[in-house]
Design a protein around this motif. Structure first.
Motif, PDB file in Angstrom:
ATOM      1  N   GLY A  53       3.493   3.860  -5.683  1.00 17.99           N
ATOM      2  CA  GLY A  53       2.173   4.006  -5.102  1.00 17.99           C
ATOM      3  C   GLY A  53       2.005   5.326  -4.383  1.00 17.99           C
ATOM      4  O   GLY A  53       2.877   5.734  -3.614  1.00 17.99           O
ATOM      5  N   ARG A  54       0.890   5.994  -4.650  1.00 19.41           N
ATOM      6  CA  ARG A  54       0.559   7.225  -3.939  1.00 19.41           C
ATOM      7  C   ARG A  54      -0.738   7.079  -3.158  1.00 19.41           C
ATOM      8  O   ARG A  54      -1.278   8.017  -2.635  1.00 19.41           O
ATOM      9  CB  ARG A  54       0.459   8.390  -4.940  1.00 19.41           C
ATOM     10  CG  ARG A  54       1.796   8.787  -5.519  1.00 19.41           C
ATOM     11  CD  ARG A  54       1.658   9.965  -6.458  1.00 19.41           C
ATOM     12  NE  ARG A  54       1.043   9.586  -7.711  1.00 19.41           N
ATOM     13  CZ  ARG A  54       0.843  10.438  -8.732  1.00 19.41           C
ATOM     14  NH1 ARG A  54       1.193  11.703  -8.603  1.00 19.41           N
ATOM     15  NH2 ARG A  54       0.291  10.035  -9.839  1.00 19.41           N
ATOM     16  N   ARG A  55      -1.247   5.888  -3.156  1.00 21.00           N
ATOM     17  CA  ARG A  55      -2.438   5.516  -2.393  1.00 21.00           C
ATOM     18  C   ARG A  55      -3.601   6.472  -2.634  1.00 21.00           C
ATOM     19  O   ARG A  55      -3.939   7.328  -1.815  1.00 21.00           O
ATOM     20  CB  ARG A  55      -2.122   5.445  -0.908  1.00 21.00           C
ATOM     21  CG  ARG A  55      -3.013   4.482  -0.152  1.00 21.00           C
ATOM     22  CD  ARG A  55      -2.865   3.080  -0.725  1.00 21.00           C
ATOM     23  NE  ARG A  55      -3.838   2.145  -0.160  1.00 21.00           N
ATOM     24  CZ  ARG A  55      -4.043   0.925  -0.616  1.00 21.00           C
ATOM     25  NH1 ARG A  55      -3.385   0.503  -1.666  1.00 21.00           N
ATOM     26  NH2 ARG A  55      -4.913   0.134  -0.062  1.00 21.00           N
ATOM     27  N   ALA A  75      -3.960  -3.322  -6.933  1.00 18.77           N
ATOM     28  CA  ALA A  75      -2.923  -2.664  -7.724  1.00 18.77           C
ATOM     29  C   ALA A  75      -2.308  -3.668  -8.688  1.00 18.77           C
ATOM     30  O   ALA A  75      -2.335  -4.877  -8.457  1.00 18.77           O
ATOM     31  CB  ALA A  75      -1.848  -2.087  -6.803  1.00 18.77           C
ATOM     32  N   ASP A  92      -1.067   1.990  -7.638  1.00 24.57           N
ATOM     33  CA  ASP A  92      -1.300   1.969  -6.197  1.00 24.57           C
ATOM     34  C   ASP A  92      -2.675   1.474  -5.792  1.00 24.57           C
ATOM     35  O   ASP A  92      -2.977   1.399  -4.605  1.00 24.57           O
ATOM     36  CB  ASP A  92      -1.102   3.372  -5.624  1.00 24.57           C
ATOM     37  CG  ASP A  92      -1.945   4.413  -6.376  1.00 24.57           C
ATOM     38  OD1 ASP A  92      -2.531   4.058  -7.401  1.00 24.57           O
ATOM     39  OD2 ASP A  92      -1.996   5.569  -5.933  1.00 24.57           O
ATOM     40  N   CYS A  93      -3.521   1.154  -6.742  1.00 23.26           N
ATOM     41  CA  CYS A  93      -4.889   0.766  -6.424  1.00 23.26           C
ATOM     42  C   CYS A  93      -5.499   0.095  -7.647  1.00 23.26           C
ATOM     43  O   CYS A  93      -4.840  -0.092  -8.669  1.00 23.26           O
ATOM     44  CB  CYS A  93      -5.712   1.980  -6.005  1.00 23.26           C
ATOM     45  SG  CYS A  93      -5.801   3.256  -7.286  1.00 23.26           S
TER      46      CYS A  93
END
Length: 459
Positions: free
Chosen positions: A257-259, A287, A334-335
């Protein structure tokens, strides 16, 4: 995701090569549906699912690269490269590649997504060695010639133009941009006319070398296949190309995840002289690793996943305001996104938007009825199984699972997760997702007053 892995086995090679590690991830029943994974010393993973009762096999290679790995200047490079790998190797010309598979009645294709790329061939089981040789050759020994780049640039620009002519497709790209802005997830997978025109051989070749290392690849095969035979043939093909020289290499981990920044309450209206107005109303979703995704799947099915869904009944069946209306979810590392799409006459867009907004608000506040949840669970369970009735779908499942989760889940486990969803689970995820301020993307021949009204509708 969960798997039932047997103990790892490492068999020394009779030819003195470094050993490979093999695991049984899902044992299947009487050998049917057994899923195995072998990791070669060069970091290449090979997963297979065996179905002895069929006469076909689908072979694919998944690359751990998608459009979200591109810089702004490289937007479209992943898809461009997908095209170029079909243009020829030292062993085969572009015609040789297509003719080899056509000659045995097979089919071959590829697709590029936000977070991965896949190349595959579906053939008779007796022709699997040919499919393995052709696809592995493409992935390991592509020439990427200057003249091919120039020719394929024209084809890709035509593909972009073709997509632009379909507002029902463009509105989804517009919605991604509305939600994610000028980030990799917000940019189109195809790239733009400007970025594709500017891409040159040097940049594409560097991109190929960086992202098509064996550690970034997953080989998947499903159908009437023998795991050991597939491993042997794939290993031979990669070693012949000199692609497994790093004996200490390990596979890259699933994407973390890199948000990604997500925007709420934005409205983007693109004026087009179309017969219909196309809209997507949505908000951040979940996610793909979020355990609530099973409840969200049930919610999505009940809201807009079929003819009995709320949106279909309210918008089309009761009022005849749209021909196509549905909801959907997209999950990334991540989303995620949750969206509602509808296509309608421009004069009806405000009525359609109000109905969609009202239904989302009702479900966010009150949840779904027990009857709706039961029906959605049955529909989702049935479609999950029916969607895995061919070897291509099975190859997609095990390949994507290995690449994105690093694990496998049996169909029985998937059905159990869906069946375990409770009304409280659905109510909770409905509140978490649907109570967020929505964003809106619209394409159509709308006047300024209509556009202003759309902005107010999501405020």
């Amino acid at each position: 995701m969960t798997s039932r892995s047997s103990a790892t086995t490492a068999r020394p090679s009779s030819e003195g090569r470094a050993v490979a590690r093999t695991q049984t991830l899902l044992p299947g029943k009487d050998g049917i549906g057994t899923v195995r994974r072998t990791t070669l010393p060069g970091g290449l993973r090979i997963v297979t699912e065996t179905l002895p009762s069929v006469r076909s096999a689908t072979f694919g290679i998944w690359a751990h690269v998608g459009s979200r790995d591109e810089t702004p200047a490289l937007n479209g490079a992943t898809h461009y490269l997908e095209h170029l790998l079909f243009k020829g190797t030292r062993k085969r010309s572009a015609l040789d590649i297509s003719a080899a598979v056509d000659a045995v009645g097979g089919e071959m294709n590829a697709f590029t997504a936000k977070e991965y790329t896949c190349y595959y061939a579906r053939v008779l089981d007796t022709d699997l060695p040919l499919a393995i040789d052709v696809v592995c050759d493409m992935l390991t020994d592509s020439l990427i010639l200057e003249e091919d780049i120039d020719v394929e640039r024209g084809a890709i620009l035509e593909e972009i133009a073709m997509t632009e002519d379909d507002p029902g497709d463009v509105v989804h790209d517009l919605f991604a941009r509305t939600m994610f802005g000028d980030t990799p997830l917000g940019r189109p997978v195809l790239g733009t006319v400007e970025t594709v025109t500017a891409l040159d051989r040097a940049r594409i070749a560097r991109f190929y070398k960086k992202h098509y290392d064996p550690t970034h690849l997953v080989v998947a095969a499903a159908g009437n296949v023998d795991h050991a035979t597939v491993v042997r043939q794939v290993r031979r093909a990669f070693e012949k190309a000199g692609a497994l020289t790093r004996t200490d290499a390990v596979p890259v981990a699933p994407r973390g995840g890199r948000r990604t920044i997500r925007t709420a309450g934005r409205v983007e209206v693109l004026g087009r002289k179309t017969e219909q107005a196309h809209l997507v109303l949505g908000m951040p979703g979940l996610a793909r690793t979020d355990e609530r995704r099973w409840a969200l799947g049930v919610l999505n099915t009940a809201l807009g996943g079929g003819m009995s869904s709320r949106l279909f009944q309210e918008v089309r069946e009761k009022r005849g305001l749209a021909y196509s209306v549905y909801s959907y979810t997209s999950g990334f590392a991540d989303c995620g996104l949750f969206g509602v799409y509808a296509g309608c006459r421009p004069g009806q867009i405000h009525d359609v938007l109000k109905i969609c907004r009202d239904e989302l608000d009702k479900v966010a506040a009150d949840g779904l009825t027990d009857e709706e949840i039961t029906r959605a669970i049955g529909q989702l369970s049935g479609s999950t199984v029916l969607g895995l009735e061919d070897t291509g779908a099975l190859m997609n499942r095990i390949g994507k699972s290995e690449l994105c989760w690093g694990d496998q889940m049996s169909v029985d486990d998937m059905l159990a997760r869906i069946a375990a969803v409770t009304p409280d689970d659905v109510r909770e995820v409905a509140r978490d997702v649907l109570e967020q301020r929505p964003s809106l993307s619209v394409i159509g021949p709308l006047k300024d007053k209509q556009a202003d009204r759309l902005h107010r509708a999501v405020s």
